[in-house]
Every structure is written in structure tokens, then in C-alpha cells.
Design an enzyme around this catalytic site. Sequence first.
Site, PDB file in Angstrom:
ATOM      1  N   LYS A  43      40.199  54.650  39.693  1.00 50.87           N
ATOM      2  CA  LYS A  43      40.696  54.447  38.337  1.00 50.87           C
ATOM      3  C   LYS A  43      41.991  55.225  38.117  1.00 50.87           C
ATOM      4  O   LYS A  43      42.182  56.305  38.684  1.00 50.87           O
ATOM      5  CB  LYS A  43      39.643  54.911  37.329  1.00 50.87           C
ATOM      6  CG  LYS A  43      39.936  54.502  35.895  1.00 50.87           C
ATOM      7  CD  LYS A  43      38.714  54.763  35.014  1.00 50.87           C
ATOM      8  CE  LYS A  43      38.970  54.296  33.585  1.00 50.87           C
ATOM      9  NZ  LYS A  43      39.150  52.845  33.486  1.00 50.87           N
ATOM     10  N   SER A  44      42.879  54.674  37.279  1.00 50.82           N
ATOM     11  CA  SER A  44      44.126  55.375  36.977  1.00 50.82           C
ATOM     12  C   SER A  44      43.821  56.753  36.396  1.00 50.82           C
ATOM     13  O   SER A  44      43.076  56.873  35.415  1.00 50.82           O
ATOM     14  CB  SER A  44      44.959  54.570  35.983  1.00 50.82           C
ATOM     15  OG  SER A  44      45.510  53.433  36.597  1.00 50.82           O
ATOM     16  N   LEU A  72      42.986  54.764  29.016  1.00 51.48           N
ATOM     17  CA  LEU A  72      42.863  55.520  30.276  1.00 51.48           C
ATOM     18  C   LEU A  72      41.768  56.588  30.272  1.00 51.48           C
ATOM     19  O   LEU A  72      42.017  57.752  30.616  1.00 51.48           O
ATOM     20  CB  LEU A  72      44.204  56.166  30.639  1.00 51.48           C
ATOM     21  CG  LEU A  72      45.345  55.206  30.968  1.00 51.48           C
ATOM     22  CD1 LEU A  72      46.644  55.988  31.172  1.00 51.48           C
ATOM     23  CD2 LEU A  72      45.031  54.404  32.225  1.00 51.48           C
ATOM     24  N   ASN A 125      51.016  53.759  38.174  1.00 47.87           N
ATOM     25  CA  ASN A 125      50.868  52.787  37.091  1.00 47.87           C
ATOM     26  C   ASN A 125      52.012  52.960  36.079  1.00 47.87           C
ATOM     27  O   ASN A 125      52.041  53.923  35.314  1.00 47.87           O
ATOM     28  CB  ASN A 125      49.508  52.988  36.413  1.00 47.87           C
ATOM     29  CG  ASN A 125      49.231  51.955  35.343  1.00 47.87           C
ATOM     30  OD1 ASN A 125      50.065  51.107  35.035  1.00 47.87           O
ATOM     31  ND2 ASN A 125      48.046  52.020  34.759  1.00 47.87           N
ATOM     32  N   CYS A 128      50.804  50.473  31.776  1.00 45.07           N
ATOM     33  CA  CYS A 128      49.681  50.505  30.837  1.00 45.07           C
ATOM     34  C   CYS A 128      50.162  50.347  29.398  1.00 45.07           C
ATOM     35  O   CYS A 128      50.990  51.134  28.923  1.00 45.07           O
ATOM     36  CB  CYS A 128      48.902  51.809  30.968  1.00 45.07           C
ATOM     37  SG  CYS A 128      47.442  51.859  29.897  1.00 45.07           S
ATOM     38  N   ASN A 197      49.801  43.868  35.336  1.00 41.83           N
ATOM     39  CA  ASN A 197      48.823  44.552  34.507  1.00 41.83           C
ATOM     40  C   ASN A 197      48.506  43.622  33.328  1.00 41.83           C
ATOM     41  O   ASN A 197      48.985  42.496  33.261  1.00 41.83           O
ATOM     42  CB  ASN A 197      49.392  45.884  34.023  1.00 41.83           C
ATOM     43  CG  ASN A 197      48.309  46.878  33.639  1.00 41.83           C
ATOM     44  OD1 ASN A 197      47.162  46.510  33.381  1.00 41.83           O
ATOM     45  ND2 ASN A 197      48.662  48.147  33.585  1.00 41.83           N
ATOM     46  N   GLY A 225      41.802  38.714  32.449  1.00 42.99           N
ATOM     47  CA  GLY A 225      40.859  37.650  32.742  1.00 42.99           C
ATOM     48  C   GLY A 225      41.542  36.315  32.970  1.00 42.99           C
ATOM     49  O   GLY A 225      42.769  36.224  33.093  1.00 42.99           O
ATOM     50  N   GLY A 254      43.443  37.523  36.453  1.00 40.88           N
ATOM     51  CA  GLY A 254      42.679  36.296  36.282  1.00 40.88           C
ATOM     52  C   GLY A 254      42.027  35.739  37.528  1.00 40.88           C
ATOM     53  O   GLY A 254      41.536  34.608  37.518  1.00 40.88           O
ATOM     54  N   THR A 276      38.938  41.988  36.034  1.00 39.69           N
ATOM     55  CA  THR A 276      37.978  41.506  35.044  1.00 39.69           C
ATOM     56  C   THR A 276      36.744  40.897  35.692  1.00 39.69           C
ATOM     57  O   THR A 276      35.610  41.139  35.250  1.00 39.69           O
ATOM     58  CB  THR A 276      38.650  40.470  34.113  1.00 39.69           C
ATOM     59  OG1 THR A 276      39.716  41.106  33.405  1.00 39.69           O
ATOM     60  CG2 THR A 276      37.660  39.914  33.116  1.00 39.69           C
TER      61      THR A 276
END
Length: 375
Positions: A43-44, A72, A125, A128, A197, A225, A254, A276
Site C-alpha cells: 500500500k502507498s 492514504l 505515487n 493521488c 490512478n 473499476g 478497470g 478494484t
Amino acid sequence: MLRTSLGPLTLESCIYNASGPRTGSVDALGKIAASAAGAVLAKSATVAEQSGNDLPRTWQADKVASLNSEGLPNKGIGYYLAPDAVAAAGTKPYLVSLSGHNLADNLAMLTEAVAVEGVAGIELNLACPNVIGHPIIAYDFDQLRDVLTAVQAHAGLRASDKLFGIKMPPYFDGPHFEKAAAIINEFDCVHFVASINTIGNALVIDTEAEMPAIRPKNGFGGLSGPAVKYTALANVKKMRELLSPRIAVVGVGGIESGEDVFNMLLCGATAVQIGTCHWIEGPKCFDRITAELEALLQRKGYASVNDVRGKLREWSKEGAAKSRAARKPVDTPQAVVSSRVVVTSRNDRTALMFLVVGLVAIILGLLGERAARQA
């Protein structure tokens, strides 16, 4: 068949997880490692642990879209660089994602990450949209150049053999693609860009309550998604056209099937990340999507993903005809081969006709009998 290379790193599969849902704990990282994913991405991380935005901060419509404004939440960079986190990836390449509140934070975390032997790669990243009060770095081209200038000057990164890449936001206008790619091309330290992102500042309304579906930022959040797949495909294709050949493009956005991965490969992706779908389905999605991609490659006669990458063809009448033929329903063997089945079908229709006539006669007889009694 699915092996690929990102900079100095070889992945046994081009499919792995995006940083985000189901990546925040050692247990979650271990489950990804146990799947068919080609790498494990944490994870970021920020410098210190943080809880993120207020709840509720996520929304999902299955097979349609997801929305989040998580802000975050993570356990801090130290957690993701600790031996048990590194070990959770097993034999697969372990990658960490950095998302500091400022350049100093990112450089400090970069210093820590390059010093950890078990970390195979770093994703910075720059995309975000859900940290309140902080802009998306990669939309500010001057800031994008400043960040990459500082990263390239980082002595530890220059001395390491670690994979390094940046997570990018979606772009929607031609000059923006061109400007971003031109800046990135200036920096030899960048091995890949992960694109895209979430699409920032989407809004979902709860009709019954007449309010936003999530609480933070007055309901505005990052869209992900299936709804973003077509924007992601366009970004991958444009980035592949504009970036130097030495810089790989990792497709994100997606992806929920082997066909989605195949489409990303056609647009020029070297690898793909899944977010997702992983959130909804869990790590088993990597097994399913891997099997679907392998079956699709075999059906189309491709020996490896390298044979597909960047081979998207221009539109043609011949291609359109081929697509129509593939979508045309196939006649069943009974209808094509067996005349006896046709005869049987005719007999069935005749029998049904006699049955209907008989029922009508019975009904008419009953009605006539009733009329006679009443007379």
C-alpha cells in the site's frame, strides 16, 4: 507465456496487484504472494502511520464502478520495509509504494527503501487525488519536473539496481499527454510509469437520502473499476506512443478479465496492475484472470505476451467483418446436422396443433351444454 521485464526486474507473470485495497497488512501481502500474481506491491506509504479520511469513504456498484476518498490510510513506511513485510512476498518481487505529503517526505522514504535488500522496486505515487489539501503532483508539470530532478539526484537510488517507476493520474487532453511524457523522458531513473490512478473528483449521489454516497470532501472521490477502463486504455496507448522505448508502461484501471489484460497489452502495456477487482474478489482474481489470459493467447495463437504488446491494429473493413463473424451465433448441431430432429420438431408442432384444437372443441362443447341447461 506471461513472463515480462520491467527495467532490471523480471516478472514471471505480467499481472500483479495495484497499491490500494487489500495491500495494507502483512497478512494481505502474503495472500497476494500465494496467488498467481507476478509481484507483490504494498500500500502507498507515508512517513508515519495515518488513519485516512472519515468513514464512510468508499462506495461500490458491482461490475460498474467504485469510488473512494480514503486519504492514504497506512501503517507507515517502516511497517512495509520491516523483515516480515518483505518476507510475506516469498519468492516474488516485493515492491513498495511511496506517497509522502511533500518532496522531503518522499526523499526520506526513498532513502529507507533503497537500503532494504529485499525490496525489488519502488513506485512513487504522484497521482493521488484524495489527500485533503494536497494537489495531484503530476498535473503540475513544474512540480513533476522538480520531484523527478530531486529523485534522479538521489545517491542511493543511483547506486542501487532497484526498479523505479511513477504512478500517474489520467490525462484527457493531447497537450497534457505530450508535456508529461516529454518531462518523464528527461529522467533516466524512471523505468516505468503506471497509468492510471483513479479519476479524481467524481461524485455519487444517494437518491433516497439525497446526499453524497461518501463523507469526505463533500462526497468527491476517486473513480475506479470498469467505468474507467476505456480512459485507462487510452492513457496506456498515448503514453506508449510518447514515452522513450526504455520506459515501460504498466496498465491500470478497470481490469477484471483476461480480455481486459489482452487489450492493455495491445495498447502497449508491459504489465498490468489490478485494484478494484482485487478489492471485490480477493487474491483469487489473479488466478482466474491469469487462466483467462493464457486461454485467450492460446486461442489466438500467441506464444507469449511479448508477441501481443503494442500490436493494436488500425480500424479496417476486414477487421470489422471478422468481429461480426465472431459475434454471430453458431447454429446448434441438431439444427445443422440432424434432419430427423427437424422431422421430430414438425411432428411436435402437429401434435401441439391437434391438442389445441381438441381443447378448443372441449371448451366449446362445455359452453354449449351450459347454454342448453340455461335455456
